[in-house]
Design a protein around this motif. Structure first.
Motif, PDB file in Angstrom:
ATOM      1  N   TRP A  40       0.857  -1.173   0.000  1.00  0.00           N
ATOM      2  CA  TRP A  40       0.000   0.000   0.000  1.00  0.00           C
ATOM      3  C   TRP A  40       0.896   1.228   0.000  1.00  0.00           C
ATOM      4  O   TRP A  40       1.992   1.196   0.573  1.00  0.00           O
ATOM      5  CB  TRP A  40      -0.933   0.004   1.217  1.00  0.00           C
ATOM      6  N   ASP A  42       0.953   3.847   1.682  1.00  0.00           N
ATOM      7  CA  ASP A  42       1.286   4.355   3.014  1.00  0.00           C
ATOM      8  C   ASP A  42       1.992   3.307   3.885  1.00  0.00           C
ATOM      9  O   ASP A  42       2.131   3.475   5.090  1.00  0.00           O
ATOM     10  CB  ASP A  42       0.028   4.866   3.721  1.00  0.00           C
ATOM     11  N   THR A  44       4.948   0.908   5.565  1.00  0.00           N
ATOM     12  CA  THR A  44       6.267   1.149   6.151  1.00  0.00           C
ATOM     13  C   THR A  44       7.062  -0.151   6.132  1.00  0.00           C
ATOM     14  O   THR A  44       6.484  -1.240   6.126  1.00  0.00           O
ATOM     15  CB  THR A  44       6.169   1.651   7.607  1.00  0.00           C
ATOM     16  N   SER A  53       9.398   4.829   4.893  1.00  0.00           N
ATOM     17  CA  SER A  53       8.111   4.760   4.214  1.00  0.00           C
ATOM     18  C   SER A  53       8.252   3.897   2.958  1.00  0.00           C
ATOM     19  O   SER A  53       9.361   3.576   2.526  1.00  0.00           O
ATOM     20  CB  SER A  53       7.668   6.167   3.803  1.00  0.00           C
ATOM     21  N   ASP A  55       7.741   4.861  -0.101  1.00  0.00           N
ATOM     22  CA  ASP A  55       8.455   5.629  -1.122  1.00  0.00           C
ATOM     23  C   ASP A  55       9.964   5.585  -0.898  1.00  0.00           C
ATOM     24  O   ASP A  55      10.733   5.461  -1.859  1.00  0.00           O
ATOM     25  CB  ASP A  55       7.971   7.082  -1.161  1.00  0.00           C
ATOM     26  N   GLU A 129       2.778  -3.206   6.364  1.00  0.00           N
ATOM     27  CA  GLU A 129       3.963  -3.066   7.217  1.00  0.00           C
ATOM     28  C   GLU A 129       4.815  -4.320   7.050  1.00  0.00           C
ATOM     29  O   GLU A 129       4.299  -5.437   7.097  1.00  0.00           O
ATOM     30  CB  GLU A 129       3.519  -2.926   8.668  1.00  0.00           C
TER      31      GLU A 129
END
Length: 182
Positions: A40, A42, A44, A53, A55, A129
């Motif tokens: 996703w 967002d 981590t 993150s 990205d 995550e």
């Protein structure tokens, strides 16, 4: 999930495992689309040697360090448990890395486990995550040059060497038809 909890869990298990496999394949080929499809936006990650993150992770993995010439991730069992609206998964991994040390190339192998928290959004299971646990590490020393062949026998074609990007498996799957494969 599904109205039938057993069927829903079976489908979720399949989708989670397919996601983990697609991610490993994407990392080995430095295929950004496959890597992005597993997480996703967002999400981590924490690899102990890198945390951040999605990205930041993406920029770290694709195109990957120029010093890491070849990788291969071999996945073992995946244990999955429901956790509210999420799924928790532990997948064993053995990962090979050929690393350019500047003066020589070295082969390293590590064993560990991915701890992933998956979330389902819009019917898709993706990683929200990821944490990497390391169980062992081995440095096999200076790499052997196998680019021209193995065990004293040359390759008949350059498609037989595995590479981080642009390897023959892309053409293999793109062909789609067994009759057109070479």
């Amino acid at each position: 999930m599904s109205e039938d909890p057993d069927l829903g869990m079976l489908l979720a298990h399949h989708r989670v495992r397919a996601c983990v496999v697609g991610l490993a394949r994407g990392e080995d080929r430095r295929d950004g689309e496959s890597v992005r499809a597993a997480f996703w936006p967002d999400a981590t990650v924490d690899f102990g040697i890198f945390a951040g993150s999605f990205d930041e992770y993406f920029a770290w993995v694709v195109p990957g360090s120029p010093a890491v010439l070849v990788t291969q991730h071999l996945l073992g069992q995946t244990h999955i448990e429901p956790a509210g609206d999420a799924l928790l998964a532990e997948t064993h991994v053995v990962a090979y890395h050929r690393v350019d040390m500047g003066t020589e190339e070295r082969d390293t192998v590590l064993g560990g486990r991915y701890l992933d928290r998956f979330e389902q959004r819009d019917g898709q299971w993706r990683i929200a995550e990821r944490t990497m646990l390391y169980d062992w590490f081995r440095d096999d020393g200076v790499s052997v040059d196998w680019s021209q062949g193995v065990m004293g026998t040359p390759f008949s074609d350059d498609r037989f060497t595995g590479k981080a990007a642009g390897d023959h498996s892309e053409a293999f799957f793109a062909a789609g038809d067994l009759a057109t494969r070479k």
